[in-house]
Design a protein around this motif. Structure first.
Motif, mmCIF file in Angstrom:
data_model
loop_
_atom_site.group_PDB
_atom_site.id
_atom_site.type_symbol
_atom_site.label_atom_id
_atom_site.label_comp_id
_atom_site.label_asym_id
_atom_site.label_seq_id
_atom_site.Cartn_x
_atom_site.Cartn_y
_atom_site.Cartn_z
ATOM 1 N N ARG A 36 -13.653 -28.752 -52.396
ATOM 2 C CA ARG A 36 -12.815 -28.308 -51.278
ATOM 3 C C ARG A 36 -11.410 -27.952 -51.767
ATOM 4 N N GLN A 37 -10.874 -28.742 -52.687
ATOM 5 C CA GLN A 37 -9.540 -28.462 -53.227
ATOM 6 C C GLN A 37 -9.532 -27.191 -54.080
ATOM 7 N N ASP A 40 -9.614 -24.318 -51.574
ATOM 8 C CA ASP A 40 -8.317 -24.237 -50.898
ATOM 9 C C ASP A 40 -7.199 -24.337 -51.943
ATOM 10 N N ARG A 41 -7.270 -23.461 -52.926
ATOM 11 C CA ARG A 41 -6.371 -23.514 -54.091
ATOM 12 C C ARG A 41 -4.911 -23.383 -53.663
ATOM 13 N N HIS A 71 -2.437 -14.820 -49.319
ATOM 14 C CA HIS A 71 -2.688 -15.791 -48.254
ATOM 15 C C HIS A 71 -4.055 -15.530 -47.645
ATOM 16 N N ASP A 72 -4.916 -16.520 -47.670
ATOM 17 C CA ASP A 72 -6.240 -16.427 -47.051
ATOM 18 C C ASP A 72 -6.168 -17.206 -45.744
ATOM 19 N N MET A 76 -10.641 -23.590 -43.405
ATOM 20 C CA MET A 76 -11.650 -24.361 -44.132
ATOM 21 C C MET A 76 -12.629 -24.923 -43.104
ATOM 22 N N ARG A 81 -14.462 -21.681 -46.916
ATOM 23 C CA ARG A 81 -13.721 -20.948 -45.903
ATOM 24 C C ARG A 81 -14.683 -20.142 -45.042
ATOM 25 N N GLN A 182 -18.918 -19.597 -52.848
ATOM 26 C CA GLN A 182 -18.721 -18.848 -51.609
ATOM 27 C C GLN A 182 -19.756 -17.728 -51.512
#
Length: 297
Positions: A36-37, A40-41, A71-72, A76, A81, A182
């Motif tokens: 997850r980290q 969500d870099r 920026h995404d 999450m 994502r 993903q």
């Protein structure tokens, strides 16, 4: 052996198995959090890479533009994502998000390309040479599933990545491993329950007067309302988007799709825990270097 000894031995075995299963579950949860980290870099990594690149270019006598970190805005959902759900209260007033309605437009040039285009031809050539070097994509990394990625180790960009991640190989691992899972999750559309959800969505939309089997088809239909291009949402688009949002809710499409994506992601994770743990270690080390680079004046 007495009956009480047998009972005690059996109970000890059950407790040991339970303890092992609990430990395994805890370990899997930790690796899931690592993934997850990675997905969500933190934006500080891109900010640091841009700053290090700019310093290198400045030292070579070249100006370099300020580059905002990408920026995404997809939230999450579980491990990955996913597109934000349509909300009736939003689409009733504004229709579909603007970016959905302009997907065929040629993307605008970023600040680096725009800056390079403003330079005289000879200076522009030197700018690109300093930025990317001349070695081409000389570093290749094979990720799980024979997914191969490559990048250059030379130039100011390559130098920034080496300083930040320790090597370009490390950069490729941290950057592309989340992209790999993903992509794997995109197979969720073939999940039997998701297919049933799409069928329910299509029936609902037909009841509203639209022959659109998927939300993507509904957006595609909306773009046909603007032969000359869309400036702002019209009444027909808002009506369609409202039906789309309502039918997605009725079919529980987002929830069922998210559940299928999570199943796929966790299966992938179970097969690739070691790769995820390694990449997470590289991410943590890069974050330490990134904070130093950003705080350095």
């Amino acid at each position: 052996m007495s009956r009480f000894t047998l009972v005690g031995t059996a109970l000890s075995l059950v407790l040991a198995i339970g303890s092992s299963a609990c430990g395994r579950h805890s370990e899997t949860a930790v690796v899931a959090d690592h993934l997850r980290q990675l997905v969500d870099r933190p934006a500080v990594l891109d900010e640091a890479e841009n700053r290090l690149t700019a310093r290198c270019m400045n030292q070579a006598g070249m100006t370099y533009p300020q580059v905002p970190a990408p920026h995404d805005d997809r939230p999450m959902v579980g491990l990955l994502r996913a597109a934000a759900p349509l909300r009736a209260e939003t689409v009733r007033e504004h229709g579909y998000p603007d970016r959905w309605m302009t997907r065929d437009r040629i993307p605008e040039k970023g600040p680096v390309e725009t800056h390079a285009d403003s330079l005289p031809p000879d200076v522009r050539e030197r700018f690109h040479h300093l930025l990317g070097g001349e070695g081409g994509n000389d570093v290749r990394v094979a990720l799980p599933g024979n997914f191969e990625v490559a990048a250059s180790s030379s130039g100011c960009v390559g130098g920034a990545r080496r300083q930040l991640y320790g090597s370009v190989e490390n950069y490729l691992t941290v950057y592309y491993l989340p992209e790999l899972v993903q992509r794997r999750a995109s197979a969720a559309d073939e999940d039997p329950d998701v297919r049933l959800a799409y069928a329910a969505f299509a029936r609902c939309m037909a009841g509203e007067g639209y022959r659109t089997a998927t939300p993507a088809a509904a957006v595609a239909l909306a773009t046909t309302y603007y032969p000359g291009g869309r400036q702002r949402a019209g009444a027909d688009e808002k009506k369609l988007a409202l039906a789309d949002a309502g039918c997605q809710t009725e079919a529980r499409l987002r929830e069922r799709l998210a559940a299928a994506v999570d199943r796929l992601a966790r299966r992938w994770l179970a097969d690739n825990e070691a790769a995820v743990s390694k990449a997470h270690g590289l991410l943590r080390a890069a974050l330490v270097e990134a904070k130093t680079a950003v705080n350095r004046r």
